[in-house]
Design a protein around this motif. Sequence first.
Motif, PDB file in Angstrom:
ATOM      1  N   ALA A   1      59.891   2.506  32.875  1.00  0.00           N
ATOM      2  CA  ALA A   1      59.401   3.837  32.324  1.00  0.00           C
ATOM      3  C   ALA A   1      60.103   4.358  31.191  1.00  0.00           C
ATOM      4  O   ALA A   1      59.365   4.590  30.156  1.00  0.00           O
ATOM      5  CB  ALA A   1      59.133   4.933  33.332  1.00  0.00           C
TER       6      ALA A   1
ATOM      7  N   ASN B   1      56.941   1.296  25.878  1.00  0.00           N
ATOM      8  CA  ASN B   1      56.254   2.272  24.801  1.00  0.00           C
ATOM      9  C   ASN B   1      54.779   2.600  25.286  1.00  0.00           C
ATOM     10  O   ASN B   1      54.208   2.875  24.266  1.00  0.00           O
ATOM     11  CB  ASN B   1      56.308   1.116  23.374  1.00  0.00           C
ATOM     12  CG  ASN B   1      55.535  -0.020  23.738  1.00  0.00           C
ATOM     13  OD1 ASN B   1      54.997  -0.289  24.765  1.00  0.00           O
ATOM     14  ND2 ASN B   1      55.264  -0.781  22.719  1.00  0.00           N
ATOM     15  N   VAL B   2      54.490   2.458  26.420  1.00  0.00           N
ATOM     16  CA  VAL B   2      53.272   2.875  26.995  1.00  0.00           C
ATOM     17  C   VAL B   2      53.595   4.122  27.841  1.00  0.00           C
ATOM     18  O   VAL B   2      54.717   4.113  28.517  1.00  0.00           O
ATOM     19  CB  VAL B   2      52.539   1.969  27.560  1.00  0.00           C
ATOM     20  CG1 VAL B   2      51.954   0.788  26.592  1.00  0.00           C
ATOM     21  CG2 VAL B   2      53.128   1.381  28.864  1.00  0.00           C
ATOM     22  N   SER B   3      52.537   4.941  28.412  1.00  0.00           N
ATOM     23  CA  SER B   3      52.618   6.162  29.267  1.00  0.00           C
ATOM     24  C   SER B   3      52.744   5.650  30.673  1.00  0.00           C
ATOM     25  O   SER B   3      52.522   4.438  31.295  1.00  0.00           O
ATOM     26  CB  SER B   3      51.558   6.798  28.967  1.00  0.00           C
ATOM     27  OG  SER B   3      50.247   6.480  29.937  1.00  0.00           O
ATOM     28  N   SER B   4      53.179   6.586  31.549  1.00  0.00           N
ATOM     29  CA  SER B   4      53.541   6.190  32.925  1.00  0.00           C
ATOM     30  C   SER B   4      52.194   6.048  33.345  1.00  0.00           C
ATOM     31  O   SER B   4      52.126   5.161  34.413  1.00  0.00           O
ATOM     32  CB  SER B   4      54.322   7.394  33.716  1.00  0.00           C
ATOM     33  OG  SER B   4      53.335   8.605  33.356  1.00  0.00           O
ATOM     34  N   GLU B   5      51.235   6.360  32.943  1.00  0.00           N
ATOM     35  CA  GLU B   5      49.799   6.323  33.708  1.00  0.00           C
ATOM     36  C   GLU B   5      49.326   5.180  33.305  1.00  0.00           C
ATOM     37  O   GLU B   5      48.719   4.689  34.290  1.00  0.00           O
ATOM     38  CB  GLU B   5      48.793   7.411  32.902  1.00  0.00           C
ATOM     39  CG  GLU B   5      49.131   8.760  33.495  1.00  0.00           C
ATOM     40  CD  GLU B   5      50.091   9.553  32.470  1.00  0.00           C
ATOM     41  OE1 GLU B   5      50.216  10.843  32.881  1.00  0.00           O
ATOM     42  OE2 GLU B   5      50.656   9.023  31.797  1.00  0.00           O
ATOM     43  N   GLU B   6      49.713   4.624  32.317  1.00  0.00           N
ATOM     44  CA  GLU B   6      49.194   3.188  31.985  1.00  0.00           C
ATOM     45  C   GLU B   6      49.966   2.369  32.633  1.00  0.00           C
ATOM     46  O   GLU B   6      49.476   0.953  33.110  1.00  0.00           O
ATOM     47  CB  GLU B   6      49.641   2.689  30.488  1.00  0.00           C
ATOM     48  CG  GLU B   6      49.345   1.605  30.029  1.00  0.00           C
ATOM     49  CD  GLU B   6      47.813   1.019  30.276  1.00  0.00           C
ATOM     50  OE1 GLU B   6      47.427  -0.408  30.423  1.00  0.00           O
ATOM     51  OE2 GLU B   6      46.726   1.521  30.322  1.00  0.00           O
TER      52      GLU B   6
END
Length: 265
Positions: free
Chosen positions: A211, A215-220
């Motif tokens: 995480a 470079n992406v969200s934790s949701e993604e």
Amino acid sequence: MKITFIGAGNMAEAIIAGIIKNKKISEEEITISDISQERLDYMKQTLGVKLAANNTDAVKDAEVVVLAIKPQVFDNVWESLQASIPSSALIISIMAGISSDKIESGSKRRVVRVMPNTPSLIGEGASGVAPGKYALDEDMKIALDLMSACGLALEFSEEQLHAVTALSGSGPAYIFYFIEAMRDAGIELGLSDEQANLLATATVSGAGKMAQISNVSSEELRNRVTSKGGTTAAAINLLDEQKIKDTIYAAMNAAYNRSKELGES
């Protein structure tokens, strides 16, 4: 820079070890004072810092004084200590809940408050740093520089420190609690104690690092693990049904409110 630590607990040890390791300040410039002689002897042996016979002697020539005591004992300690601290000294407090206004005690002392967390012990900490009313920009630079030796250090307003306390200050305990639950469930499902513990700790550590660098969200990231109709989806659906997010929100709100209570007491 001569720096004195009032209190020689785990967090003081973490900060001192970090600043020595990263060559921010040498051990010869660090003095500590604590009611436990055993703890003082340990710090002397492991870190090479100077020891003081009492709090008054510890602070008399200090340029920076770090208050690393429990907030519950602040009133007793501060009553006898504050008059001995040079008026020119910067005071850095790592006490939860105790406001800079309370530390200033009606004076114009320069105070910076810090909310660290226990992963600072391994150089992976996350600290919030907030200026008091009379703190200078240079004071903030000093505090941020010292805390960056233990991990991440970010600037906040003092009011935001209650939220920092609820998130990163108390946060490691939430993660350890989750590790406990994963470990115990693994054992119940047939793994050995060692197997379950190793898998649980490695999984949490790996997910956290992933995480951090992603470079992406934790949701993604969660969605990428959760295949429709698969095992992870079954688990996440149950967590949602049990309103686990609401429980986490409530837990953090309890920590937030307790932080404010400590400041008002």
